[in-house]
Write an enzyme that holds these catalytic residues in place. Structure first.
Site, PDB file in Angstrom:
ATOM      1  N   LYS A  85      51.479  11.464  -8.543  1.00  0.00           N
ATOM      2  CA  LYS A  85      51.210  10.040  -8.735  1.00  0.00           C
ATOM      3  C   LYS A  85      52.507   9.276  -8.963  1.00  0.00           C
ATOM      4  CE  LYS A  85      48.370   6.982 -11.650  1.00  0.00           C
ATOM      5  NZ  LYS A  85      47.398   6.937 -12.783  1.00  0.00           N
ATOM      6  N   SER A 139      43.373   4.553 -11.922  1.00  0.00           N
ATOM      7  CA  SER A 139      44.557   4.145 -11.192  1.00  0.00           C
ATOM      8  C   SER A 139      45.188   5.256 -10.358  1.00  0.00           C
ATOM      9  CB  SER A 139      45.608   3.603 -12.170  1.00  0.00           C
ATOM     10  OG  SER A 139      46.038   4.622 -13.064  1.00  0.00           O
ATOM     11  N   SER A 187      41.757   7.113 -15.784  1.00  0.00           N
ATOM     12  CA  SER A 187      42.411   6.974 -14.481  1.00  0.00           C
ATOM     13  C   SER A 187      42.520   8.245 -13.657  1.00  0.00           C
ATOM     14  CB  SER A 187      43.810   6.371 -14.658  1.00  0.00           C
ATOM     15  OG  SER A 187      43.705   5.011 -14.990  1.00  0.00           O
TER      16      SER A 187
END
Length: 476
Positions: A81, A156, A180
């Protein structure tokens, strides 16, 4: 030569196949990059590819050829990420403030992946600094759901979930400060695990004061895996968990932490479940799928009871705690210097005037919630809820227009996940089916303090009840 594509295998099986020279790490990496090239023009899961990926793979092959030791993830392709620092590889945190930022060091988890022989394919898209449940920012195109590109994959950790769902990589790292990892796992139909707080150390993320935006969420943030199965997540956690001197909150990981329990041992556990935690509005299809999962699980495990801790709606609490742990001064100064306006949830946190009394009240409320939940989890081994209140919705929006026919605030679709962040309890999202129009549905498993292995083991039991070989995108 095995008949299956290497990307159909689990992490342990894939690493073993590479170690045994059934495939070369180079060929596996080439297959990944080929699939990324074919699919990511529509999905936008990746925001930056690592140009050294093939060289990393060739080094693994060289070491194998010379009989040198390789790690447990030797040759396994991994995505990271874009909130997690990667030395020498652009890391934007999804923000124009860091559009060209190249970290000077790897995050601890990336160091551990590399030491284990994993191949870093690239960085995956995220909302700005992780503020939001979707994959939208002003640096890269919005990430799309592989099941339907008109929809969001959730966030996210949007790009990580999309990359795993589309079978571009078998493992992607996400971060989770309020859901997330579990939210995009649910909306994208993959497995996502938020381990116990401190189980996976974080640095520099959350803790390097030099970088406003990156340095927030310290008491809420976790790093964990997104994979296709609980077993794969357990294998990944065996590599990235364990204490570090750079994270004062990190905790030990015993040698057998990630060996999943025999399903028979779970027959003695007590499981609580709730479709709404007493306050949430949940889509009828999600609730029906959840109730069906509970019914099937009840046929396997007897002690399943409809109840929940009386914590109430915690949406406002998350907002205040995030504001408390955000470097508001640093971000406003940096944005002003660059002439950049920060919007969305982050922008609203920066624009509001907060008082010390608000922050104190939030800390006391968090203690109340922790104490209520601890007492409740003293009676039950697990708490099951839906992962989200609805399936995926239109991309580039912050939430569905309505749920169950009711107009609600944009954040009302994620009522279940923040509880595990406030308490630090381990929690995972497990796929349990689809809506009638093909959107994935996830079930959240939350476990007792430090019982990560139990969460993974129960998740594996639930997986077996809902096994499917249905994946989005072209066949491998």
């Amino acid at each position: 030569m095995p008949k299956k594509s290497p990307l159909e295998l689990g992490l342990r099986q894939l690493s073993q196949a590479i170690t045994e020279r059934q495939w070369s790490a180079r060929d596996v990496t080439a297959a990944v990059l080929s699939r990324v090239e074919a699919l990511d023009c529509d999905l936008h899961a990746f925001c930056t590819l690592d140009e050294t990926a093939m060289a990393q793979a060739e080094d693994i092959d060289r070491r194998l050829g010379e009989g040198l030791p390789v790690g447990p993830l030797a040759g396994v392709p991994v995505a990271v990420k874009d909130l997690i620092s990667t030395q020498g590889l652009r890391t934007t945190f999804g923000s124009r403030l860091y559009a060209d930022f190249v970290p000077e060091r790897d995050d601890i988890v990336v160091e551990r992946l590399k030491a284990a022989g994993a191949i870093i394919i690239g960085k995956t898209n995220t909302s700005e600094f992780g503020y939001g449940g979707i994959g939208h920012n002003h640096v890269f195109p919005t990430t799309r759901n592989p099941w339907n590109t008109a929809l969001t994959p959730g966030g996210s950790s949007a790009g990580s979930a999309a990359a795993v769902a589309a079978r571009m990589v078998p493992l992607a790292l996400g971060s989770d400060g309020g859901g997330s990892i579990r939210i995009p796992a649910s909306l994208s139909g993959v497995f996502g695990m938020k381990p116990s707080w401190g189980r996976v150390p974080l640095f520099p993320g959350c803790r390097d004061e030099r970088y406003p935006g990156q340095s927030g969420w310290e008491s809420l943030e976790h790093i964990g895996p997104l994979t296709r199965t609980a077993a794969d997540a357990a294998f990944a956690l065996s590599v990235i968990s364990g204490p570090s001197s750079l994270d004062r909150y990190s905790i030990p990981s015993q040698a057998d932490d990630w060996i999943l329990k025999d399903p028979g041992t779970l027959k003695n556990v007590r499981i609580a479940y709730s479709c709404d935690l007493g306050f949430a509005v949940v889509d009828p299809e999600v609730c029906a799928a959840f109730e069906n999962a509970i019914k099937q699980l009840g046929a396997v495990i007897d002690a399943v009871e409809c109840t929940h801790p009386t914590v109430g709606n915690t949406e406002g609490l998350l907002d205040t705690l995030v504001a408390l742990e955000t470097d508001r001064v640093g971000l406003k100064s940096m944005a002003s210097d660059r002439g950049i306006k920060l919007d969305g949830w982050l922008g609203s946190i920066l624009e509001r005037t907060w008082s010390a009394d608000q922050f104190t009240a939030a800390l006391m409320e968090r203690k109340r919630i922790i104490n209520i939940t601890a007492k409740f989890m003293g009676e039950f081994d697990f708490l099951l809820t839906p992962s989200t209140a609805t399936g995926a919705f239109a991309a580039d929006t912050y939430g569905p227009a309505e749920i169950a026919g009711r107009s609600l605030p944009p954040s009302a679709w994620v009522p279940f996940s923040a509880l595990a962040n406030f308490t630090g309890l381990p929690a995972a999202s497990v796929p349990i089916g689809f809506t009638t129009d093909g959107r994935p549905i996830g079930l959240q498993v939350m476990g007792r303090h430090l019982d990560d292995r139990g969460v993974l083991s129960l998740s594996a039991v639930i997986e077996k009840l809902f096994q499917h070989d249905r994946w989005p995108g072209p066949p491998l």
